[in-house]
Design a protein around this motif. Structure first.
Motif, PDB file in Angstrom:
ATOM      1  N   GLY A  44       0.386  20.081  -6.758  1.00 17.06           N
ATOM      2  CA  GLY A  44       0.027  19.972  -5.881  1.00 17.06           C
ATOM      3  C   GLY A  44       0.108  21.610  -4.279  1.00 17.06           C
ATOM      4  O   GLY A  44      -0.977  21.919  -4.174  1.00 17.06           O
ATOM      5  N   LEU A  45       0.915  21.091  -4.520  1.00 18.00           N
ATOM      6  CA  LEU A  45       1.565  22.599  -3.480  1.00 18.00           C
ATOM      7  C   LEU A  45       1.178  23.358  -3.994  1.00 18.00           C
ATOM      8  O   LEU A  45       1.174  24.805  -3.193  1.00 18.00           O
ATOM      9  CB  LEU A  45       3.271  21.945  -3.633  1.00 18.00           C
ATOM     10  N   SER A  46       1.267  23.934  -5.613  1.00 14.32           N
ATOM     11  CA  SER A  46       1.274  24.810  -6.087  1.00 14.32           C
ATOM     12  C   SER A  46      -0.298  25.773  -6.130  1.00 14.32           C
ATOM     13  O   SER A  46      -0.843  26.218  -5.803  1.00 14.32           O
ATOM     14  CB  SER A  46       2.159  25.584  -7.370  1.00 14.32           C
ATOM     15  N   PHE A  47      -1.196  23.973  -6.698  1.00 17.23           N
ATOM     16  CA  PHE A  47      -2.761  24.920  -6.731  1.00 17.23           C
ATOM     17  C   PHE A  47      -3.027  24.888  -4.855  1.00 17.23           C
ATOM     18  O   PHE A  47      -3.649  25.980  -4.423  1.00 17.23           O
ATOM     19  CB  PHE A  47      -2.876  23.434  -6.272  1.00 17.23           C
ATOM     20  N   TYR A  48      -2.310  24.353  -3.510  1.00 20.70           N
ATOM     21  CA  TYR A  48      -2.864  24.802  -1.958  1.00 20.70           C
ATOM     22  C   TYR A  48      -2.125  25.883  -1.609  1.00 20.70           C
ATOM     23  O   TYR A  48      -3.145  26.862  -1.244  1.00 20.70           O
ATOM     24  CB  TYR A  48      -2.501  23.905  -1.398  1.00 20.70           C
ATOM     25  N   LEU A  49      -0.838  26.714  -2.444  1.00 19.03           N
ATOM     26  CA  LEU A  49      -0.291  28.298  -2.331  1.00 19.03           C
ATOM     27  C   LEU A  49      -0.986  29.100  -2.930  1.00 19.03           C
ATOM     28  O   LEU A  49      -0.521  29.842  -2.960  1.00 19.03           O
ATOM     29  CB  LEU A  49       0.796  28.300  -1.614  1.00 19.03           C
ATOM     30  N   LYS A  50      -1.552  28.485  -4.090  1.00 17.84           N
ATOM     31  CA  LYS A  50      -2.570  29.835  -4.706  1.00 17.84           C
ATOM     32  C   LYS A  50      -1.510  31.051  -6.248  1.00 17.84           C
ATOM     33  O   LYS A  50      -1.684  31.947  -5.742  1.00 17.84           O
ATOM     34  CB  LYS A  50      -3.641  30.299  -4.790  1.00 17.84           C
ATOM     35  N   ALA A  53       0.536  33.266 -11.936  1.00 17.22           N
ATOM     36  CA  ALA A  53       0.793  33.176 -13.160  1.00 17.22           C
ATOM     37  C   ALA A  53       2.400  32.684 -13.538  1.00 17.22           C
ATOM     38  O   ALA A  53       2.542  31.416 -13.702  1.00 17.22           O
ATOM     39  CB  ALA A  53      -0.137  34.177 -14.449  1.00 17.22           C
ATOM     40  N   LEU A  54       2.938  33.785 -13.125  1.00 15.45           N
ATOM     41  CA  LEU A  54       4.938  33.846 -12.787  1.00 15.45           C
ATOM     42  C   LEU A  54       4.955  32.543 -12.364  1.00 15.45           C
ATOM     43  O   LEU A  54       6.210  32.175 -12.767  1.00 15.45           O
ATOM     44  CB  LEU A  54       5.212  34.838 -12.614  1.00 15.45           C
ATOM     45  N   GLU A  55       4.702  32.664 -11.271  1.00 13.92           N
ATOM     46  CA  GLU A  55       5.018  31.832 -10.473  1.00 13.92           C
ATOM     47  C   GLU A  55       4.446  30.142 -11.240  1.00 13.92           C
ATOM     48  O   GLU A  55       5.689  28.789 -10.610  1.00 13.92           O
ATOM     49  CB  GLU A  55       4.493  31.733  -8.952  1.00 13.92           C
ATOM     50  N   GLY A 113      12.078  26.436  -6.785  1.00 14.70           N
ATOM     51  CA  GLY A 113      11.575  25.622  -5.953  1.00 14.70           C
ATOM     52  C   GLY A 113      10.918  26.661  -4.423  1.00 14.70           C
ATOM     53  O   GLY A 113      10.058  27.023  -3.901  1.00 14.70           O
ATOM     54  N   ALA A 114      12.465  26.327  -3.809  1.00 18.72           N
ATOM     55  CA  ALA A 114      12.067  26.952  -2.695  1.00 18.72           C
ATOM     56  C   ALA A 114      12.326  28.609  -2.501  1.00 18.72           C
ATOM     57  O   ALA A 114      11.948  29.446  -1.579  1.00 18.72           O
ATOM     58  CB  ALA A 114      14.251  27.022  -2.234  1.00 18.72           C
ATOM     59  N   ILE A 115      12.546  29.215  -3.503  1.00 20.18           N
ATOM     60  CA  ILE A 115      11.850  30.756  -3.507  1.00 20.18           C
ATOM     61  C   ILE A 115      10.514  31.359  -3.598  1.00 20.18           C
ATOM     62  O   ILE A 115      10.079  32.201  -2.918  1.00 20.18           O
ATOM     63  CB  ILE A 115      12.924  31.579  -5.881  1.00 20.18           C
ATOM     64  N   ILE A 116      10.616  30.033  -4.386  1.00 24.82           N
ATOM     65  CA  ILE A 116       8.455  30.170  -4.601  1.00 24.82           C
ATOM     66  C   ILE A 116       7.790  29.565  -3.324  1.00 24.82           C
ATOM     67  O   ILE A 116       7.034  30.478  -2.716  1.00 24.82           O
ATOM     68  CB  ILE A 116       8.056  29.872  -5.925  1.00 24.82           C
ATOM     69  N   PHE A 117       8.350  28.578  -3.223  1.00 23.34           N
ATOM     70  CA  PHE A 117       7.810  27.650  -1.541  1.00 23.34           C
ATOM     71  C   PHE A 117       7.536  28.622  -0.038  1.00 23.34           C
ATOM     72  O   PHE A 117       6.635  28.412   0.594  1.00 23.34           O
ATOM     73  CB  PHE A 117       7.528  26.793  -2.105  1.00 23.34           C
ATOM     74  N   ILE A 118       9.054  29.059  -0.222  1.00 15.37           N
ATOM     75  CA  ILE A 118       9.884  28.925   1.277  1.00 15.37           C
ATOM     76  C   ILE A 118       9.043  30.227   2.010  1.00 15.37           C
ATOM     77  O   ILE A 118       8.400  29.865   2.870  1.00 15.37           O
ATOM     78  CB  ILE A 118      11.055  28.988   1.358  1.00 15.37           C
ATOM     79  N   PRO A 119       8.940  31.142   1.175  1.00 12.81           N
ATOM     80  CA  PRO A 119       8.178  32.309   1.059  1.00 12.81           C
ATOM     81  C   PRO A 119       7.222  32.100   2.252  1.00 12.81           C
ATOM     82  O   PRO A 119       5.960  33.115   3.142  1.00 12.81           O
ATOM     83  CB  PRO A 119       8.289  33.578   0.654  1.00 12.81           C
TER      84      PRO A 119
END
Length: 123
Positions: A44-50, A53-55, A113-119
């Motif tokens: 869900g967070l991945s969809f929200y943050l758009k 493809a690699l992420e 998840g931290a590497i992708i989502f935190i920034p």
């Protein structure tokens, strides 16, 4: 060597058994449900943050790794309980190693998840 001929019906049955195993896992395994909940949140967070493809590949890869590790852990625990219903030090080692595999996969998932989502969320 197995001389059975290829059978579409047998291949379809093998998928049926595999899907049944997934269903059993999520119904009967508390940790499986915890990981499924975490996966749903991450997706869900991945969809929200758009995500790119690699992420997406990274997130789906670690989700799959954790769930596969947990399924194998559950299978090993159930088999170990049949092989040795009484407490046995070697069976404990086997169970601890299987649980460690889940832990390593979960740590990797948290790191990715931290590497992708935190920034994206805080920077």
């Amino acid at each position: 060597m197995d001389n059975q001929k290829f059978s579409i019906t047998d291949r379809i049955k093998s998928f049926k058994y595999a899907f049944h195993g997934i269903k059993l896992f999520f119904i009967n395994d508390h940790n499986g449900r915890v990981h499924l909940f975490a996966a749903i949140i991450a997706i869900g967070l991945s969809f929200y943050l758009k995500l790119s493809a690699l992420e997406w590949i990274a997130i789906l890869g670690v989700i799959s790794a954790v769930i596969v590790a947990e399924i194998l852990n559950a299978a090993i625990e159930k088999l170990a309980d049949v092989v040795s219903p009484a407490i046995h030090p070697k069976i404990k080692i086997v169970k601890d190693l299987a649980a460690a595999a889940v832990l390593v996969a979960a740590f990797l998932a948290v790191a990715v998840g931290a590497i992708i989502f935190i920034p994206k969320l805080f920077l």
